[in-house]
Design a protein around this motif. Structure first.
Motif, PDB file in Angstrom:
ATOM      1  N   LEU A 347     -19.598  -3.292  21.293  1.00  0.00           N
ATOM      2  CA  LEU A 347     -20.024  -2.079  20.593  1.00  0.00           C
ATOM      3  C   LEU A 347     -18.961  -1.666  19.587  1.00  0.00           C
ATOM      4  O   LEU A 347     -17.787  -1.523  19.927  1.00  0.00           O
ATOM      5  CB  LEU A 347     -20.262  -0.947  21.603  1.00  0.00           C
ATOM      6  CG  LEU A 347     -20.555   0.439  21.010  1.00  0.00           C
ATOM      7  CD1 LEU A 347     -21.859   0.413  20.206  1.00  0.00           C
ATOM      8  CD2 LEU A 347     -20.635   1.483  22.118  1.00  0.00           C
ATOM      9  N   LYS A 348     -19.393  -1.460  18.364  1.00  0.00           N
ATOM     10  CA  LYS A 348     -18.515  -0.956  17.297  1.00  0.00           C
ATOM     11  C   LYS A 348     -19.056   0.382  16.825  1.00  0.00           C
ATOM     12  O   LYS A 348     -20.212   0.480  16.386  1.00  0.00           O
ATOM     13  CB  LYS A 348     -18.450  -1.947  16.133  1.00  0.00           C
ATOM     14  CG  LYS A 348     -17.566  -1.488  14.968  1.00  0.00           C
ATOM     15  CD  LYS A 348     -17.490  -2.553  13.888  1.00  0.00           C
ATOM     16  CE  LYS A 348     -16.763  -2.056  12.650  1.00  0.00           C
ATOM     17  NZ  LYS A 348     -15.386  -1.623  12.940  1.00  0.00           N
ATOM     18  N   ILE A 349     -18.238   1.411  16.903  1.00  0.00           N
ATOM     19  CA  ILE A 349     -18.635   2.768  16.531  1.00  0.00           C
ATOM     20  C   ILE A 349     -17.974   3.144  15.212  1.00  0.00           C
ATOM     21  O   ILE A 349     -16.738   3.195  15.122  1.00  0.00           O
ATOM     22  CB  ILE A 349     -18.225   3.773  17.627  1.00  0.00           C
ATOM     23  CG1 ILE A 349     -18.815   3.363  18.976  1.00  0.00           C
ATOM     24  CG2 ILE A 349     -18.657   5.181  17.253  1.00  0.00           C
ATOM     25  CD1 ILE A 349     -18.265   4.150  20.142  1.00  0.00           C
ATOM     26  N   ASP A 350     -18.782   3.362  14.188  1.00  0.00           N
ATOM     27  CA  ASP A 350     -18.285   3.696  12.849  1.00  0.00           C
ATOM     28  C   ASP A 350     -17.209   2.693  12.423  1.00  0.00           C
ATOM     29  O   ASP A 350     -17.456   1.504  12.453  1.00  0.00           O
ATOM     30  CB  ASP A 350     -17.775   5.140  12.828  1.00  0.00           C
ATOM     31  CG  ASP A 350     -18.917   6.152  12.975  1.00  0.00           C
ATOM     32  OD1 ASP A 350     -20.020   5.854  12.493  1.00  0.00           O
ATOM     33  OD2 ASP A 350     -18.701   7.209  13.579  1.00  0.00           O
ATOM     34  N   ASP A 351     -16.044   3.202  12.047  1.00  0.00           N
ATOM     35  CA  ASP A 351     -14.981   2.320  11.556  1.00  0.00           C
ATOM     36  C   ASP A 351     -13.995   1.895  12.647  1.00  0.00           C
ATOM     37  O   ASP A 351     -12.961   1.274  12.353  1.00  0.00           O
ATOM     38  CB  ASP A 351     -14.208   3.021  10.429  1.00  0.00           C
ATOM     39  CG  ASP A 351     -15.089   3.266   9.207  1.00  0.00           C
ATOM     40  OD1 ASP A 351     -16.004   2.445   8.977  1.00  0.00           O
ATOM     41  OD2 ASP A 351     -14.882   4.266   8.510  1.00  0.00           O
ATOM     42  N   HIS A 352     -14.271   2.235  13.889  1.00  0.00           N
ATOM     43  CA  HIS A 352     -13.379   1.864  14.985  1.00  0.00           C
ATOM     44  C   HIS A 352     -13.543   0.385  15.335  1.00  0.00           C
ATOM     45  O   HIS A 352     -14.549  -0.251  14.999  1.00  0.00           O
ATOM     46  CB  HIS A 352     -13.645   2.729  16.210  1.00  0.00           C
ATOM     47  CG  HIS A 352     -13.459   4.194  15.966  1.00  0.00           C
ATOM     48  ND1 HIS A 352     -12.226   4.768  15.793  1.00  0.00           N
ATOM     49  CD2 HIS A 352     -14.368   5.201  15.838  1.00  0.00           C
ATOM     50  CE1 HIS A 352     -12.364   6.068  15.587  1.00  0.00           C
ATOM     51  NE2 HIS A 352     -13.657   6.359  15.601  1.00  0.00           N
ATOM     52  N   SER A 353     -12.562  -0.151  16.024  1.00  0.00           N
ATOM     53  CA  SER A 353     -12.633  -1.544  16.447  1.00  0.00           C
ATOM     54  C   SER A 353     -13.702  -1.707  17.525  1.00  0.00           C
ATOM     55  O   SER A 353     -14.014  -0.767  18.264  1.00  0.00           O
ATOM     56  CB  SER A 353     -11.273  -2.009  16.978  1.00  0.00           C
ATOM     57  OG  SER A 353     -10.865  -1.204  18.070  1.00  0.00           O
ATOM     58  N   SER A 354     -14.268  -2.897  17.617  1.00  0.00           N
ATOM     59  CA  SER A 354     -15.315  -3.151  18.600  1.00  0.00           C
ATOM     60  C   SER A 354     -14.720  -3.227  19.996  1.00  0.00           C
ATOM     61  O   SER A 354     -13.533  -3.500  20.188  1.00  0.00           O
ATOM     62  CB  SER A 354     -16.062  -4.442  18.263  1.00  0.00           C
ATOM     63  OG  SER A 354     -15.173  -5.540  18.290  1.00  0.00           O
ATOM     64  N   GLU A 355     -15.579  -3.000  20.995  1.00  0.00           N
ATOM     65  CA  GLU A 355     -15.143  -2.947  22.387  1.00  0.00           C
ATOM     66  C   GLU A 355     -16.135  -3.705  23.258  1.00  0.00           C
ATOM     67  O   GLU A 355     -17.352  -3.509  23.130  1.00  0.00           O
ATOM     68  CB  GLU A 355     -15.046  -1.488  22.833  1.00  0.00           C
ATOM     69  CG  GLU A 355     -14.530  -1.287  24.238  1.00  0.00           C
ATOM     70  CD  GLU A 355     -14.429   0.193  24.586  1.00  0.00           C
ATOM     71  OE1 GLU A 355     -13.486   0.572  25.292  1.00  0.00           O
ATOM     72  OE2 GLU A 355     -15.319   0.972  24.157  1.00  0.00           O
ATOM     73  N   GLN A 356     -15.647  -4.586  24.120  1.00  0.00           N
ATOM     74  CA  GLN A 356     -16.515  -5.290  25.063  1.00  0.00           C
ATOM     75  C   GLN A 356     -16.874  -4.348  26.204  1.00  0.00           C
ATOM     76  O   GLN A 356     -15.990  -3.739  26.814  1.00  0.00           O
ATOM     77  CB  GLN A 356     -15.822  -6.528  25.612  1.00  0.00           C
ATOM     78  CG  GLN A 356     -15.662  -7.644  24.608  1.00  0.00           C
ATOM     79  CD  GLN A 356     -15.137  -8.913  25.244  1.00  0.00           C
ATOM     80  OE1 GLN A 356     -14.879  -8.954  26.449  1.00  0.00           O
ATOM     81  NE2 GLN A 356     -14.986  -9.952  24.455  1.00  0.00           N
ATOM     82  N   GLN A 357     -18.162  -4.251  26.498  1.00  0.00           N
ATOM     83  CA  GLN A 357     -18.611  -3.340  27.545  1.00  0.00           C
ATOM     84  C   GLN A 357     -19.619  -4.027  28.458  1.00  0.00           C
ATOM     85  O   GLN A 357     -20.385  -4.893  28.028  1.00  0.00           O
ATOM     86  CB  GLN A 357     -19.258  -2.088  26.942  1.00  0.00           C
ATOM     87  CG  GLN A 357     -18.308  -1.202  26.180  1.00  0.00           C
ATOM     88  CD  GLN A 357     -18.978   0.074  25.678  1.00  0.00           C
ATOM     89  OE1 GLN A 357     -20.206   0.228  25.751  1.00  0.00           O
ATOM     90  NE2 GLN A 357     -18.176   0.999  25.178  1.00  0.00           N
ATOM     91  N   LYS A 358     -19.580  -3.630  29.719  1.00  0.00           N
ATOM     92  CA  LYS A 358     -20.636  -3.952  30.673  1.00  0.00           C
ATOM     93  C   LYS A 358     -21.122  -2.636  31.252  1.00  0.00           C
ATOM     94  O   LYS A 358     -20.327  -1.786  31.662  1.00  0.00           O
ATOM     95  CB  LYS A 358     -20.125  -4.863  31.788  1.00  0.00           C
ATOM     96  CG  LYS A 358     -20.297  -6.339  31.521  1.00  0.00           C
ATOM     97  CD  LYS A 358     -20.072  -7.180  32.759  1.00  0.00           C
ATOM     98  CE  LYS A 358     -20.338  -8.659  32.475  1.00  0.00           C
ATOM     99  NZ  LYS A 358     -20.177  -9.484  33.700  1.00  0.00           N
ATOM    100  N   SER A 359     -22.429  -2.490  31.268  1.00  0.00           N
ATOM    101  CA  SER A 359     -23.000  -1.222  31.730  1.00  0.00           C
ATOM    102  C   SER A 359     -24.440  -1.448  32.149  1.00  0.00           C
ATOM    103  O   SER A 359     -24.927  -2.581  32.177  1.00  0.00           O
ATOM    104  CB  SER A 359     -22.937  -0.177  30.609  1.00  0.00           C
ATOM    105  OG  SER A 359     -23.840  -0.519  29.562  1.00  0.00           O
TER     106      SER A 359
END
Length: 529
Positions: A347-359
């Motif tokens: 998930l990449k939110i706006d200009d922030h770096s992407s993040e690996q997520q499990k949910s």
């Protein structure tokens, strides 16, 4: 001499509301001019030039008219003013595009499409096709369901639908009736002045999914308000009094409410662009038979697409990016098809770096959808709020300093007693903080049950964003739009979510009659159509 301006001037009859990104008024004719040194608008009435550069929202708005509505208009090149081409205001003098809002709107209907729902009774009858009514009753009651109640709710819907048709006929308004997910076609939408939905919020969402013309308002009538609670239809008092609502529309006692919608740009292979109609798939599975034909051939079943685990080979030559044909009015949900399987994505939110997520999945909603599923994902029950307040009281003293414990482990300060009223107020305030206006250009994302460990993180479980990019790492996932249509979203697929002014849905918000109870004559807060 022509005057070039940076921002709007009163002379231009332009008023830009920067907070809501709406253009409230605009001249009915303007010219798009492109020269080597200038690209913007020419207002023939005053000879004033408005460059696009300082008016980004206005630029996108005009571009949407140019590309989607005014097929006979054209941008021009050159230095001669005579080479320019006029863009006419859509529908002459009436407001019909995002950002245009008449001070005194009037809606006189001549042709409407009524989109009705399939009642639960009709849905169940479809499952037991070929049974007699007595056999059907026995089948329903054998599951512990109430046949009489089921049939009564069906009759209530039919009665309200009949009343809607009678009111329209009495006023000389031509109408055509179709059923949600069946004969509700683009041709019908093009024929009508407006779309009236007869059902609940689900019917409203289904009808709105096919509307891309901003000149077509959608008006929702709840045909069974005692059994259905929502926020998209007119107040329940109009369910049995549509005539009064039509009188208000004709008298201009309403305002346009532009509900922002989420546009999804998909990057992937061909399977990612094949829409799956969730209703047809559910009916097929529940009846345990495959439908021989679909009412809408462009929709296919999910089990027709995913028949086995994806192979290791991946044809990169077939990857493309394309805007999906359906806009999300409520929300977009991304997750594995099996609820017990964690959803893995970046998930990449706006200009922030992407993040690996499990949910358990990712929900992204609009202001309209902030009162629906997203609200229940974000809210906390009173028991959770109470526990948080108790822990806060145990760890913070009256002076804001941490409590100290004696040798016996007991606190030196007495823990203040929490009143039920305080807990209710905090619970309500917290829940309300995730509800916002339907015309907002913010998206609210919510990560369900995020996994937190040294591998997977979730810096922010929920929050607002202008743009979201999600890359799937899932095995058997779907991207679902308003619970109506899904798209395969497996490993490698990328979805970009954003909201553009040109995608907003035109709806109405009736004004309150009772000036005593509403002295400022504000729109009814519950009228969200």
């Amino acid at each position: 001499m022509m005057q070039t301006i940076g921002h709007c001037s009163p002379k231009l009859y332009l008023a830009v509301n920067l907070q809501s990104n709406l253009l409230h008024r605009i001249v009915t004719r303007f010219t798009v001019l492109r020269t080597p040194r200038f690209f913007g608008l020419l207002l023939p009435s005053s000879g004033t030039k408005v460059p696009f550069e300082p008016l980004n929202q206005f630029s996108r708005f005009v571009s949407s008219i140019y590309t989607r509505t005014m097929s006979n208009a054209a941008f021009v090149h050159g230095n001669d003013w005579k080479e320019t081409t006029h863009l006419n205001h859509v529908n002459g003098t009436s407001t019909s595009c995002l950002g245009l809002e008449d001070e005194n709107p009037v809606l006189n209907l001549k042709q409407v499409v009524i989109v009705g729902k399939m009642t639960r009774y009709e849905f169940e009858k479809h499952r037991f096709n070929g049974c007699t009514e007595d056999e059907f009753r026995q089948a329903v009651e054998s599951r512990g369901s109430d046949y009489d109640s089921l049939y009564a709710q069906h009759l209530k819907h039919i009665q309200t639908l009949s009343s809607i048709k009678d009111v329209l006929s009495e006023r000389g308004i031509e109408y055509k009736v179709c059923t949600r997910g069946k004969s509700h076609t683009v041709d019908l939408i093009n024929w009508a002045d407006a779309i009236i939905t007869a059902g609940g919020d689900g019917t409203f969402l289904s009808a709105a999914s096919k509307i891309h013309d901003q000149s077509k308002p959608v008006i929702g009538i709840n045909t069974n308000p005692n059994r259905s609670e929502g926020h998209l239809c007119l107040p329940t008092k109009y369910s049995t009094n549509l005539g009064k609502a039509l009188d208000k529309l004709a008298a201009g006692q309403f305002r346009w409410l532009w509900r922002r919608r989420i546009r999804i740009t998909m990057t992937g292979i061909s399977d990612n662009f094949r829409p799956i109609h969730n209703g047809d798939m559910l009916r097929s599975r529940m009846s345990n038979t495959a439908l021989s034909s679909l009412d809408e051939p462009e929709y296919v079943h999910r089990h027709d697409i995913i028949t086995e685990v994806p192979q290791q080979s991946y044809n990169t030559s077939g990857i493309r990016s394309q805007v999906l044909p359906v806009l999300a009015l409520n929300e977009v949900f991304i997750g594995e098809s099996l609820a017990a399987v964690p959803s893995y994505y970046e998930l990449k939110i706006d200009d922030h770096s992407s993040e690996q997520q499990k949910s358990s999945g990712l929900c992204v909603c609009t202001g309209t959808g902030s009162t629906a599923w997203s609200y229940n994902i974000c809210r906390l029950p009173e028991s959770a709020i109470k526990r948080v307040l108790e822990l806060a009281a145990q760890n913070v003293s009256v002076n804001g300093l941490p409590h100290s414990a004696d040798d016996n482990g007991s606190k030196n300060c007495k823990i203040p007693e929490l009143s039920n009223k305080l807990i209710e107020q905090v619970t309500h305030s917290y829940s309300q903080s995730y509800i916002y206006e339907p015309d907002s250009d913010d998206m609210l994302f919510s990560v369900r049950d995020p996994m937190q460990n040294r591998v997977f993180t979730c810096r922010q479980c929920n929050g607002f964003a202008k743009k979201l990019i999600i890359r799937s790492r899932c095995w058997d996932a779907a991207l679902c739009i308003d619970g109506e249509v899904s798209f395969t979203f497996n490993d490698g697929a990328v979805a970009t979510l954003e909201m553009l002014p040109s995608d907003a849905l035109r709806t109405v918000q009736l004004l309150e009659d009772d000036t005593n109870s509403n002295p400022e004559n504000k729109p009814e807060q519950t009228t969200m159509t």
